[in-house]
Design a protein around this motif. Structure first.
Motif, PDB file in Angstrom:
ATOM      1  N   GLU A 112       0.802  -0.929  -0.121  1.00 13.32           N
ATOM      2  CA  GLU A 112      -0.116  -0.041  -0.015  1.00 13.32           C
ATOM      3  C   GLU A 112       0.944   1.338   0.098  1.00 13.32           C
ATOM      4  OE1 GLU A 112      -2.645  -0.207   3.378  1.00 13.32           O
ATOM      5  OE2 GLU A 112      -3.546  -2.254   2.619  1.00 13.32           O
ATOM      6  N   LYS A 113       0.517   2.378  -0.787  1.00  8.13           N
ATOM      7  CA  LYS A 113       0.995   3.669  -0.583  1.00  8.13           C
ATOM      8  C   LYS A 113       0.456   4.516   0.115  1.00  8.13           C
ATOM      9  CE  LYS A 113       4.152   1.765  -3.591  1.00  8.13           C
ATOM     10  NZ  LYS A 113       5.590   1.502  -3.173  1.00  8.13           N
ATOM     11  N   PRO A 114       0.965   5.579   0.741  1.00  5.55           N
ATOM     12  CA  PRO A 114       2.405   5.925   0.577  1.00  5.55           C
ATOM     13  C   PRO A 114       3.090   4.885   1.788  1.00  5.55           C
ATOM     14  CG  PRO A 114       1.520   7.506   1.938  1.00  5.55           C
ATOM     15  CD  PRO A 114       0.622   6.725   1.338  1.00  5.55           C
ATOM     16  N   ASN A 115       2.485   4.234   2.584  1.00  6.80           N
ATOM     17  CA  ASN A 115       2.847   3.349   3.699  1.00  6.80           C
ATOM     18  C   ASN A 115       2.135   2.254   3.778  1.00  6.80           C
ATOM     19  OD1 ASN A 115       5.083   4.964   5.135  1.00  6.80           O
ATOM     20  ND2 ASN A 115       3.709   6.502   5.339  1.00  6.80           N
ATOM     21  N   ASP A 116       2.799   1.143   3.911  1.00  3.92           N
ATOM     22  CA  ASP A 116       2.191  -0.290   4.222  1.00  3.92           C
ATOM     23  C   ASP A 116       2.290  -0.773   5.574  1.00  3.92           C
ATOM     24  OD1 ASP A 116       1.183  -3.031   4.406  1.00  3.92           O
ATOM     25  OD2 ASP A 116       1.158  -3.126   2.223  1.00  3.92           O
ATOM     26  N   LYS A 117       1.671  -0.838   6.552  1.00  8.40           N
ATOM     27  CA  LYS A 117       1.645  -0.828   7.918  1.00  8.40           C
ATOM     28  C   LYS A 117       1.938  -2.460   8.128  1.00  8.40           C
ATOM     29  CE  LYS A 117       0.457  -0.238  12.618  1.00  8.40           C
ATOM     30  NZ  LYS A 117       0.525  -1.495  13.176  1.00  8.40           N
ATOM     31  N   ARG A 118       1.537  -3.253   7.276  1.00  4.55           N
ATOM     32  CA  ARG A 118       1.989  -4.820   7.491  1.00  4.55           C
ATOM     33  C   ARG A 118       3.395  -4.681   7.282  1.00  4.55           C
ATOM     34  NH1 ARG A 118      -1.396  -7.080   2.513  1.00  4.55           N
ATOM     35  NH2 ARG A 118      -0.504  -5.272   1.763  1.00  4.55           N
ATOM     36  N   ALA A 119       3.962  -4.233   6.186  1.00  2.74           N
ATOM     37  CA  ALA A 119       5.262  -4.442   5.852  1.00  2.74           C
ATOM     38  C   ALA A 119       6.325  -3.876   6.902  1.00  2.74           C
ATOM     39  CB  ALA A 119       5.663  -3.595   4.589  1.00  2.74           C
ATOM     40  N   LEU A 120       5.719  -2.628   7.513  1.00  2.47           N
ATOM     41  CA  LEU A 120       6.627  -2.038   8.647  1.00  2.47           C
ATOM     42  C   LEU A 120       6.632  -3.007   9.957  1.00  2.47           C
ATOM     43  CD1 LEU A 120       5.690   1.472   8.170  1.00  2.47           C
ATOM     44  CD2 LEU A 120       7.748   0.538   7.659  1.00  2.47           C
ATOM     45  N   ASP A 121       5.482  -3.625  10.184  1.00  2.00           N
ATOM     46  CA  ASP A 121       5.506  -4.432  11.188  1.00  2.00           C
ATOM     47  C   ASP A 121       5.946  -5.652  11.160  1.00  2.00           C
ATOM     48  OD1 ASP A 121       3.455  -2.710  12.561  1.00  2.00           O
ATOM     49  OD2 ASP A 121       1.495  -3.905  11.977  1.00  2.00           O
ATOM     50  N   LEU A 122       6.080  -6.044   9.750  1.00  2.62           N
ATOM     51  CA  LEU A 122       7.211  -7.290   9.442  1.00  2.62           C
ATOM     52  C   LEU A 122       8.561  -7.011  10.056  1.00  2.62           C
ATOM     53  CD1 LEU A 122       7.923 -10.066   8.350  1.00  2.62           C
ATOM     54  CD2 LEU A 122       7.400  -9.051   6.074  1.00  2.62           C
ATOM     55  N   MET A 123       8.993  -6.022   9.371  1.00  2.45           N
ATOM     56  CA  MET A 123      10.369  -5.085   9.565  1.00  2.45           C
ATOM     57  C   MET A 123      10.698  -5.254  11.122  1.00  2.45           C
ATOM     58  SD  MET A 123      12.207  -4.561   6.765  1.00  2.45           S
ATOM     59  CE  MET A 123      13.289  -3.164   7.448  1.00  2.45           C
ATOM     60  N   ASN A 124       9.697  -4.707  11.794  1.00  3.75           N
ATOM     61  CA  ASN A 124       9.962  -4.602  13.352  1.00  3.75           C
ATOM     62  C   ASN A 124       9.985  -5.927  14.136  1.00  3.75           C
ATOM     63  OD1 ASN A 124       9.856  -1.856  12.907  1.00  3.75           O
ATOM     64  ND2 ASN A 124       7.765  -1.576  13.471  1.00  3.75           N
ATOM     65  N   ALA A 125       8.910  -6.978  13.522  1.00  4.18           N
ATOM     66  CA  ALA A 125       9.176  -8.426  14.141  1.00  4.18           C
ATOM     67  C   ALA A 125      10.430  -8.935  13.824  1.00  4.18           C
ATOM     68  CB  ALA A 125       7.782  -9.152  13.538  1.00  4.18           C
ATOM     69  N   ALA A 126      10.955  -8.811  12.831  1.00  3.70           N
ATOM     70  CA  ALA A 126      12.186  -9.303  12.444  1.00  3.70           C
ATOM     71  C   ALA A 126      13.467  -8.839  13.054  1.00  3.70           C
ATOM     72  CB  ALA A 126      12.501  -9.229  10.742  1.00  3.70           C
ATOM     73  N   GLY A 127      13.185  -7.396  13.279  1.00  3.72           N
ATOM     74  CA  GLY A 127      14.103  -6.641  13.943  1.00  3.72           C
ATOM     75  C   GLY A 127      14.196  -6.804  15.528  1.00  3.72           C
ATOM     76  N   ALA A 128      12.814  -7.191  16.046  1.00  2.99           N
ATOM     77  CA  ALA A 128      12.988  -7.563  17.437  1.00  2.99           C
ATOM     78  C   ALA A 128      13.286  -8.914  17.731  1.00  2.99           C
ATOM     79  CB  ALA A 128      11.619  -7.833  17.858  1.00  2.99           C
ATOM     80  N   ALA A 129      13.230  -9.807  16.827  1.00  2.40           N
ATOM     81  CA  ALA A 129      13.842 -11.224  16.694  1.00  2.40           C
ATOM     82  C   ALA A 129      15.456 -11.301  16.550  1.00  2.40           C
ATOM     83  CB  ALA A 129      13.332 -12.120  15.528  1.00  2.40           C
ATOM     84  N   VAL A 130      16.187 -10.357  15.762  1.00  8.31           N
ATOM     85  CA  VAL A 130      17.419  -9.950  15.999  1.00  8.31           C
ATOM     86  C   VAL A 130      17.939  -9.716  17.161  1.00  8.31           C
ATOM     87  CG1 VAL A 130      19.163  -8.862  14.679  1.00  8.31           C
ATOM     88  CG2 VAL A 130      17.677  -9.731  13.392  1.00  8.31           C
ATOM     89  N   MET A 131      17.205  -8.727  17.853  1.00  8.83           N
ATOM     90  CA  MET A 131      17.642  -8.162  19.073  1.00  8.83           C
ATOM     91  C   MET A 131      17.557  -9.425  20.213  1.00  8.83           C
ATOM     92  SD  MET A 131      18.223  -5.007  19.505  1.00  8.83           S
ATOM     93  CE  MET A 131      17.545  -4.193  21.088  1.00  8.83           C
ATOM     94  N   ASN A 132      16.710 -10.292  20.156  1.00  4.54           N
ATOM     95  CA  ASN A 132      16.556 -11.438  20.871  1.00  4.54           C
ATOM     96  C   ASN A 132      17.387 -12.440  20.894  1.00  4.54           C
ATOM     97  OD1 ASN A 132      14.171 -10.657  22.700  1.00  4.54           O
ATOM     98  ND2 ASN A 132      12.673 -11.289  21.020  1.00  4.54           N
ATOM     99  N   GLU A 133      17.920 -12.764  19.771  1.00  5.23           N
ATOM    100  CA  GLU A 133      19.094 -13.755  19.187  1.00  5.23           C
ATOM    101  C   GLU A 133      20.454 -12.951  19.620  1.00  5.23           C
ATOM    102  OE1 GLU A 133      19.131 -16.636  17.848  1.00  5.23           O
ATOM    103  OE2 GLU A 133      17.169 -16.798  16.902  1.00  5.23           O
ATOM    104  N   LEU A 134      20.773 -11.781  19.737  1.00  6.47           N
ATOM    105  CA  LEU A 134      22.033 -11.253  19.928  1.00  6.47           C
ATOM    106  C   LEU A 134      21.868 -10.182  21.113  1.00  6.47           C
ATOM    107  CD1 LEU A 134      23.023 -10.382  16.205  1.00  6.47           C
ATOM    108  CD2 LEU A 134      23.974 -12.242  17.615  1.00  6.47           C
ATOM    109  N   PRO A 135      22.115 -10.755  22.349  1.00  2.00           N
ATOM    110  CA  PRO A 135      21.979  -9.759  23.382  1.00  2.00           C
ATOM    111  C   PRO A 135      23.233  -8.768  23.653  1.00  2.00           C
ATOM    112  CG  PRO A 135      22.813 -12.028  24.157  1.00  2.00           C
ATOM    113  CD  PRO A 135      22.463 -11.905  22.811  1.00  2.00           C
ATOM    114  N   ASP A 136      24.158  -8.593  22.678  1.00  2.00           N
ATOM    115  CA  ASP A 136      25.117  -7.573  22.788  1.00  2.00           C
ATOM    116  C   ASP A 136      24.507  -6.326  22.140  1.00  2.00           C
ATOM    117  OD1 ASP A 136      26.555 -10.144  23.018  1.00  2.00           O
ATOM    118  OD2 ASP A 136      28.436  -8.817  23.003  1.00  2.00           O
ATOM    119  N   LEU A 137      23.436  -6.427  21.351  1.00  2.00           N
ATOM    120  CA  LEU A 137      22.950  -5.620  20.869  1.00  2.00           C
ATOM    121  C   LEU A 137      21.893  -4.471  21.954  1.00  2.00           C
ATOM    122  CD1 LEU A 137      21.300  -6.791  17.534  1.00  2.00           C
ATOM    123  CD2 LEU A 137      23.203  -5.174  17.737  1.00  2.00           C
ATOM    124  N   VAL A 138      22.271  -3.221  22.031  1.00  2.00           N
ATOM    125  CA  VAL A 138      21.565  -2.423  22.924  1.00  2.00           C
ATOM    126  C   VAL A 138      20.314  -1.746  22.444  1.00  2.00           C
ATOM    127  CG1 VAL A 138      23.573  -2.197  24.342  1.00  2.00           C
ATOM    128  CG2 VAL A 138      23.145  -0.560  22.547  1.00  2.00           C
TER     129      VAL A 138
END
Length: 301
Positions: free
Chosen positions: A43-69
């Motif tokens: 969806e244009k100009p923003n697709d919230k589904r796509a942003l939520d997916l980016m954030n879910a993947a980002g949170a998963a990376v944070m959980n995998e790597l505790p050295d990230l602050v």
């Protein structure tokens, strides 16, 4: 690994250790995401589904790597911050970067069906990301980097929202919309949007401010004198004045205890101002790299 006459080729490997005592930021970007977003009809100009997916993947990376602050995401990019004291992978740039890129991509693909249940991924149009690692010597430099990304979020979103408002609500062609917006300032873009039936102030904060991820410990009150400390940390001298107030380096046993505590902490996603001092004053554990009192559970929405 068994010794052989071929083992000499290992001598060609370059370790590429990053400078000690610096904040490491690994920024990943989607490759060919303009074409991908068109193919999957974002969806244009923003697709919230796509942003939520980016954030879910980002949170998963944070959980995998505790050295990230901390991590900060906008559009199809994410910046992950390793604490200045990290020794993960002996601070090798290739290892730190490739681990984040591969982990993020894996979760992005795995979680895709949750956010786009009616749009399966197709071979030849798979999401991929590239990344680079940059060292920032002071807290001031680090905060300026994150401020730069949040300002970019605001500028780009204002333009894109105005552009698509002219097309979707104003009935213009893309070229006409570009010409209309050429040379306009933020106030003029807001007026153009308002005239075409959209109040930019009512847009979701996730679009205007991006997303910051951090471990959710008990929220602290601003600490006495923290305004002065933070202000001096971003002074033109570039001196990291907070360094002297940070805890001493932990023993290996204490480091393992810290990592376990961080793994238990929920990763919180917020769409707030990270340019002003208040965000940092109320969450002193982010820059200290030490865990606080655990609260809540993982939040990615």
């Amino acid at each position: 690994m068994a010794n052989s006459k071929y083992e000499y080729v290992r001598e060609f490997e370059q370790a590429e250790p990053l400078l000690k005592n610096t904040w490491i930021v690994v920024r990943i970007d989607g490759r060919g995401f303009h074409r991908l977003s068109t193919k999957y009809q974002f969806e244009k100009p923003n697709d919230k589904r796509a942003l939520d997916l980016m954030n879910a993947a980002g949170a998963a990376v944070m959980n995998e790597l505790p050295d990230l602050v901390l991590a900060y995401g906008i559009s199809d990019e994410y910046s992950f911050v390793y604490h200045k004291d990290t020794t993960l992978f002996e601070r090798r740039a290739a290892k730190l970067t490739s681990t984040i890129v591969s982990t993020f991509t894996s979760y992005y693909v795995f979680l895709w069906p949750q956010y786009f249940p009616d749009t399966p991924l197709l071979l030849g149009m798979m999401p991929t990301f590239d990344g680079r690692a940059v060292c920032y010597p002071t807290i001031g430099n680090l905060r300026d980097y994150l401020s730069w990304r949040q300002v970019d979020c605001h500028i780009n979103n204002t333009y894109n929202t105005a552009f698509w408002t002219l097309i979707l609500k104003g009935g213009m062609e893309a070229r006409e919309a570009e010409q209309t917006l050429s040379g306009t300032n933020t106030g003029q873009k807001n007026e153009i949007m308002y005239t075409n039936g959209l109040n930019y102030n009512n847009e979701l904060e996730i679009y205007k401010k991006g997303t910051v991820l951090y471990r959710d410990y008990e929220l602290a009150h601003p600490i006495e004198g923290s305004s002065e400390i933070l202000s001096s940390a971003v002074a033109s001298t570039g001196t990291d004045t907070i360094a002297s107030s940070l805890p001493e380096e932990l023993s290996k046993t204490a480091q393992e205890k810290e990592k376990k505590s961080k793994r238990k902490a929920g990763v919180k996603a917020e769409h707030i101002d990270i340019i002003k001092d208040e965000f940092w004053q109320r969450r002193p554990w982010i820059l200290s790299g030490r865990s606080g009192r655990l609260v809540g559970s993982v939040t990615t929405g």
